[in-house]
Design an enzyme around this catalytic site. Structure first.
Site, PDB file in Angstrom:
ATOM      1  CB  SER A 107      -0.966   0.043   1.215  1.00 46.00           C
ATOM      2  OG  SER A 107      -1.917  -0.926   1.058  1.00 46.00           O
ATOM      3  NE  ARG A 139       2.241   5.729   9.259  1.00 47.90           N
ATOM      4  CZ  ARG A 139       2.290   4.362   9.704  1.00 47.90           C
ATOM      5  NH1 ARG A 139       0.920   3.790   9.879  1.00 47.90           N
ATOM      6  NH2 ARG A 139       3.259   3.875  10.098  1.00 47.90           N
ATOM      7  CG  HIS A 197      -2.518   3.592   4.324  1.00 43.98           C
ATOM      8  ND1 HIS A 197      -2.886   3.144   5.568  1.00 43.98           N
ATOM      9  CD2 HIS A 197      -2.448   2.576   3.448  1.00 43.98           C
ATOM     10  CE1 HIS A 197      -2.921   1.929   5.570  1.00 43.98           C
ATOM     11  NE2 HIS A 197      -2.546   1.317   4.195  1.00 43.98           N
TER      12      HIS A 197
END
Length: 210
Positions: free
Chosen positions: A17, A40, A43
């Site tokens: 990912s 982050r 994501h």
């Protein structure tokens, strides 16, 4: 019976990912630390295009991380933000506080003529100085925080201004970017934001690296 081809290893999914995000997202305008934070956040929201809307003041990452290492409390506008913080990542056993459900909040909301999300911030006064503020849900909370700072409230070490929505979200974040009263900040411009992105940002700040 159908057979489905998919990755079953959690660590492999995680690593892939982040590799996809780094390959597809434009991170060129960020420092290395800001890029880690941006990854982050992407994501959490699933959109590599979202990086276009991320704004970090020059000293935001360093200020937020220093405060967390020093044991600063994390003040959250919503329970979903607070619950999204991975306690094991916190560098100093930092207290994570959300006063939205405090029994005093409804009366305060009526008193000030504002939402409960905004009124809950009045209960932060004694903890605000040097804290890390995370607003991921309510634009009224971010506007009210700015009003508190305007009126002389103690300054937090950093503000994550990431409320989501169609009414006031973009405007509240623009207001923070225009005048943060000297407090380092991070915002997601426009309507995008939310508890998941805010908690992801906090977790990244709490422990650098992916």
């Amino acid at each position: 019976m159908p057979e489905y081809d998919y990755i079953r290893d959690g660590n492999a999914i995680y690593e892939r990912s982040f590799a996809i995000i780094r390959a597809e997202a434009d991170l060129s305008r960020f420092s290395e630390e800001e890029a880690d934070l941006a990854v982050r956040m992407v994501h959490a929201c699933g959109s590599v295009e979202a990086t276009r809307q991320f704004v970090f003041s020059p000293d935001f990452v360093s200020s937020a991380r220093a405060a967390l290492k020093a044991g600063a409390p994390i003040l959250c506008d919503a329970e979903m933000v607070a619950h999204g913080v991975t306690r094991a990542r916190l560098p100093a056993g930092n207290e994570v506080i959300c006063t939205l459900r405090d029994p005093r909040t409804p009366a305060l909301a009526a008193e000030i003529g504002n939402t409960r999300s905004a009124a809950a911030l009045k209960l932060w006064s004694e903890r605000l100085a040097g804290s890390v503020v995370a607003i991921g849900n309510a634009p009224t909370a971010l506007f009210f925080l700015l009003e508190m700072l305007r009126d002389g409230a103690p300054k937090p070490a950093a503000i994550l201004g990431m409320p989501v929505g169609f009414v006031g979200a973009a405007e509240s974040k623009d207001a923070l970017a225009e005048n943060s009263y000297g407090v380092p900040f991070a915002i997601v411009r426009g309507r995008l934001g939310g508890s998941a992105m805010t908690a992801a940002a906090l977790n990244s700040l709490a422990r650098p690296g992916l």
